[in-house]
Write a protein that holds these residues in place. Sequence first.
Motif, PDB file in Angstrom:
ATOM      1  N   MET A  69       0.844  -1.190   0.000  1.00 61.60           N
ATOM      2  CA  MET A  69       0.000   0.000   0.000  1.00 61.60           C
ATOM      3  C   MET A  69       0.884   1.245   0.000  1.00 61.60           C
ATOM      4  N   ILE A  70       0.551   2.176  -0.900  1.00 62.01           N
ATOM      5  CA  ILE A  70       1.238   3.464  -0.954  1.00 62.01           C
ATOM      6  C   ILE A  70       0.180   4.565  -0.865  1.00 62.01           C
ATOM      7  N   LEU A  71       0.319   5.476   0.105  1.00 59.55           N
ATOM      8  CA  LEU A  71      -0.619   6.581   0.269  1.00 59.55           C
ATOM      9  C   LEU A  71      -0.328   7.657  -0.774  1.00 59.55           C
ATOM     10  N   LYS A  72      -1.399   8.200  -1.368  1.00 57.42           N
ATOM     11  CA  LYS A  72      -1.246   9.235  -2.384  1.00 57.42           C
ATOM     12  C   LYS A  72      -1.745  10.597  -1.891  1.00 57.42           C
ATOM     13  N   LYS A  73      -2.810  10.603  -1.134  1.00 59.09           N
ATOM     14  CA  LYS A  73      -3.379  11.882  -0.705  1.00 59.09           C
ATOM     15  C   LYS A  73      -4.325  11.606   0.456  1.00 59.09           C
ATOM     16  N   ILE A  74      -4.427  12.579   1.363  1.00 58.08           N
ATOM     17  CA  ILE A  74      -5.447  12.538   2.401  1.00 58.08           C
ATOM     18  C   ILE A  74      -6.085  13.919   2.500  1.00 58.08           C
ATOM     19  N   ILE A  75      -7.413  13.926   2.524  1.00 58.52           N
ATOM     20  CA  ILE A  75      -8.181  15.177   2.613  1.00 58.52           C
ATOM     21  C   ILE A  75      -8.948  15.165   3.934  1.00 58.52           C
ATOM     22  N   LEU A  76      -8.741  16.213   4.743  1.00 59.16           N
ATOM     23  CA  LEU A  76      -9.450  16.361   6.013  1.00 59.16           C
ATOM     24  C   LEU A  76     -10.408  17.537   5.880  1.00 59.16           C
ATOM     25  N   ASN A  77     -11.672  17.253   5.962  1.00 54.13           N
ATOM     26  CA  ASN A  77     -12.674  18.302   5.828  1.00 54.13           C
ATOM     27  C   ASN A  77     -13.395  18.464   7.165  1.00 54.13           C
ATOM     28  N   ASN A  78     -13.050  19.572   7.879  1.00 50.03           N
ATOM     29  CA  ASN A  78     -13.637  19.875   9.201  1.00 50.03           C
ATOM     30  C   ASN A  78     -13.387  18.741  10.201  1.00 50.03           C
ATOM     31  N   ILE A  79     -12.144  18.303  10.231  1.00 43.05           N
ATOM     32  CA  ILE A  79     -11.742  17.236  11.154  1.00 43.05           C
ATOM     33  C   ILE A  79     -10.744  17.818  12.140  1.00 43.05           C
ATOM     34  N   GLY A  80     -11.063  17.730  13.459  1.00 47.77           N
ATOM     35  CA  GLY A  80     -10.176  18.230  14.488  1.00 47.77           C
ATOM     36  C   GLY A  80      -9.924  19.720  14.291  1.00 47.77           C
ATOM     37  N   PRO A  81      -8.661  20.144  14.358  1.00 49.72           N
ATOM     38  CA  PRO A  81      -8.361  21.575  14.184  1.00 49.72           C
ATOM     39  C   PRO A  81      -8.342  21.998  12.720  1.00 49.72           C
ATOM     40  N   TYR A  82      -8.581  21.063  11.782  1.00 45.23           N
ATOM     41  CA  TYR A  82      -8.523  21.378  10.352  1.00 45.23           C
ATOM     42  C   TYR A  82      -9.914  21.820   9.892  1.00 45.23           C
ATOM     43  N   GLU A  83     -10.115  23.160   9.809  1.00 48.07           N
ATOM     44  CA  GLU A  83     -11.405  23.702   9.383  1.00 48.07           C
ATOM     45  C   GLU A  83     -11.427  23.804   7.866  1.00 48.07           C
ATOM     46  N   GLY A  84     -12.568  23.443   7.286  1.00 49.70           N
ATOM     47  CA  GLY A  84     -12.677  23.463   5.843  1.00 49.70           C
ATOM     48  C   GLY A  84     -11.946  22.284   5.235  1.00 49.70           C
ATOM     49  N   LYS A  85     -11.617  22.406   3.944  1.00 47.45           N
ATOM     50  CA  LYS A  85     -10.990  21.333   3.203  1.00 47.45           C
ATOM     51  C   LYS A  85      -9.469  21.489   3.234  1.00 47.45           C
ATOM     52  N   ASN A  86      -8.775  20.503   3.738  1.00 52.28           N
ATOM     53  CA  ASN A  86      -7.309  20.542   3.864  1.00 52.28           C
ATOM     54  C   ASN A  86      -6.740  19.318   3.163  1.00 52.28           C
ATOM     55  N   ILE A  87      -5.790  19.549   2.250  1.00 51.65           N
ATOM     56  CA  ILE A  87      -5.258  18.464   1.424  1.00 51.65           C
ATOM     57  C   ILE A  87      -3.777  18.262   1.723  1.00 51.65           C
ATOM     58  N   PHE A  88      -3.412  17.007   1.958  1.00 50.31           N
ATOM     59  CA  PHE A  88      -2.004  16.619   2.074  1.00 50.31           C
ATOM     60  C   PHE A  88      -1.666  15.754   0.869  1.00 50.31           C
ATOM     61  N   ASP A  89      -0.757  16.259   0.023  1.00 48.15           N
ATOM     62  CA  ASP A  89      -0.284  15.480  -1.114  1.00 48.15           C
ATOM     63  C   ASP A  89       0.853  14.583  -0.621  1.00 48.15           C
ATOM     64  N   LEU A  90       0.646  13.266  -0.694  1.00 44.63           N
ATOM     65  CA  LEU A  90       1.616  12.321  -0.136  1.00 44.63           C
ATOM     66  C   LEU A  90       2.349  11.543  -1.220  1.00 44.63           C
ATOM     67  N   HIS A  91       2.283  11.997  -2.472  1.00 39.03           N
ATOM     68  CA  HIS A  91       2.948  11.282  -3.556  1.00 39.03           C
ATOM     69  C   HIS A  91       4.462  11.223  -3.309  1.00 39.03           C
ATOM     70  N   THR A  92       5.041  10.082  -3.524  1.00 38.08           N
ATOM     71  CA  THR A  92       6.504   9.898  -3.420  1.00 38.08           C
ATOM     72  C   THR A  92       6.952   9.026  -4.588  1.00 38.08           C
ATOM     73  N   ASP A  93       8.273   8.959  -4.778  1.00 39.52           N
ATOM     74  CA  ASP A  93       8.816   8.029  -5.769  1.00 39.52           C
ATOM     75  C   ASP A  93      10.086   7.418  -5.204  1.00 39.52           C
ATOM     76  N   ASP A  94      10.803   6.653  -6.041  1.00 36.54           N
ATOM     77  CA  ASP A  94      11.987   5.934  -5.565  1.00 36.54           C
ATOM     78  C   ASP A  94      13.056   6.879  -5.029  1.00 36.54           C
ATOM     79  N   ARG A  95      13.198   8.059  -5.641  1.00 35.68           N
ATOM     80  CA  ARG A  95      14.250   8.995  -5.229  1.00 35.68           C
ATOM     81  C   ARG A  95      13.750   9.941  -4.141  1.00 35.68           C
TER      82      ARG A  95
END
Length: 667
Positions: A1-27
């Motif tokens: 499993m490889i994570l690509k993105k997580i979106i937190l919408n009004n979760i905890g201290p994250y108000e509104g839509k918050n996006i974490f781009d988690l894309h990675t590669d070999d390097r």
Amino acid sequence: MILKKIILNNIGPYEGKNIFDLHTDDRLNTVLIGGKNGSGKTTFLNSVRLALYGPLAYKKKTVTPDYLKKIKSLMNANAMKQQNGSLKEYENEFYIQIDFTIIESFQRINVSIIRSWTIGPNIKENVSVIKEGVEVSEVEKDQFFSHLRTTFPPSLLELCFFDGEEISHLTDEDNLSQYLKVLSSKIFNLDLFQNLEQDMYAYLDQSSTSKEQTRLEQEEKEYEEALNQSIRDLQEVRGQIENTESEITVSKQRYNKVKNDFSLHGGIAYEERTRLQEKINEIEVNRKHINEKIKEFIANELPFFIAFPQLYKLVVQLKNEEEFHVSNILKNKIDKLPVNQIMGELGVQSTNNTEEKLKESLVTHLAKTEEVNIIHNASKTEAQQVYNLLSQTSINRLNVIVSLIQENQKLLSDVQSNKKKLKDNEESPEFADMIQSMEEYTRSISELEERLNSLKNQENELRNEIEIVNKKFEKIKQQLYKIRKTKSSFDESQKIIQISQRFQQHQLRNKIKDIEYFSSKMFKELIRKKEFIHHILIDPKTFQLSILDHNSERIDKDILSAGEKELLALSIIWGTIMSSKKELPLILDTLLGRLDNEHKHSIVTNLLPKFGVQNIVLSTDSEIDANLYKDLKYTIANVYTLNYDSSNRKTEIERHFFNLENEKVTK
């Protein structure tokens, strides 16, 4: 499993839509997220768990009121206030979306899980699973989560989360060994076999307890106690046998010393005495053998000679019964003979009368017609044993025993005669003391040997008793086994468990070798002391670690500093992940907090680039400074800083690491 993105919408201290781009590669395999305490790092971690597993993240099997209560506490406070003002407008404002890739049917696919909650009189949860852009059905969704829990269970995800406190905890050898045992079980999928074994054991235990079973279990316990007591008695007798044999050896040594002294002073008289004594000893040995044969006859055969008439009658009865059974068989066969056909083949005219007469004649000549009272109905083997017993109970056997008794009487007379000669030879006063000593030793040795024989007989009796009790014990165990064997698959379940255990042992031995190789390689790269270690050994049963130097001698792990122990733990974790060849997202929280700068630099430059296909590093500003950030940034795919706005009670996500690179993220 490889994570690509997580979106937190009004979760905890994250108000509104918050996006974490988690894309990675070999390097660029690292996503760096900075934040001070209380900025939302823990919420980020919990959101990953929650998005993937829902109630299982809180150890709940289904959506329960307690689970929904935890969800409510996770919702953003500002968004909740808006909900109270306009419920319909913000009906779907609370959700977590996680995008990732997995291997399914040997193909990499893109998956999104969207877990949302609606606010009303009661909180309701809705889960959507999207594969390659298409939302799956409810049945496919259940199948997907079942597959996810099997291939990437919550327990394995927990093993992918590391924080500084946990790594510090693993520096204790026992904790590291236990962690390695659990990690190996999960990461090599051996826990699937262990769960199977637990299910098998639970299945095998599903048997009803009846009165018969209760009785047998009580008898089993009693026989087991009796067996253990007999074994203890046997061990005690063996100890007495060893002591007696030791006393015999000492007495013989003392006898030989006196005998040698007597020989030096006795000359010819002693030689004659020795010859007589040897002859007496030889006769006594022969008498002992004869007495044993006579005793054996009295114990085993004499009762049958006494009851010979009854034995003979028994043989006659058995033969009559056997002949009667054979006759009945012959009668049946004769009765079924095709007499008409036989007479026709012989050219004889056949009538009903002649056929009956022929059958009666055959019965008269071939079968016994007298009735026999069946008493024993013995099998052929049992009857043959009685016939053999009768043949052995003969006058010839009695003559043999009588001759043995007569021979014993003659030998007794010879012993008495030779002893009289010895007595006459003892009149010389200068040898009296020596002769008396030798006789005392001889008598003592004889008594000890008799005692030894008695103990050996007792030992044999105990062995026989143990064998008898053990047979009864095993018989009861077999009966209990049959009672507990509620289904025909019982044996197969036992075999599956044994095969599973052997397979796990085999797999672990192979994987442990890989872990040793990779861990040794990484630890040598991380530690500042060059040429300090040569190899790391791991016991495949206890998972205890040993460090060897270049002379293959063990290094005392207590001499390692706290930082070096932490590097050892990280090397073992890396070696295990490398051995598994699994794609795992590794989340590292305040990993470097307890290390000095040199060890931090070593981890950033040597470990993190190789640690996994995806490393998500959560750090404070005190943990990673500007210099360390420069070393790390060559492996960074994305970078974020979490800033908590106390006045507005929400967390802002910024695209830099504590202003080392000042680029705001777009919401």
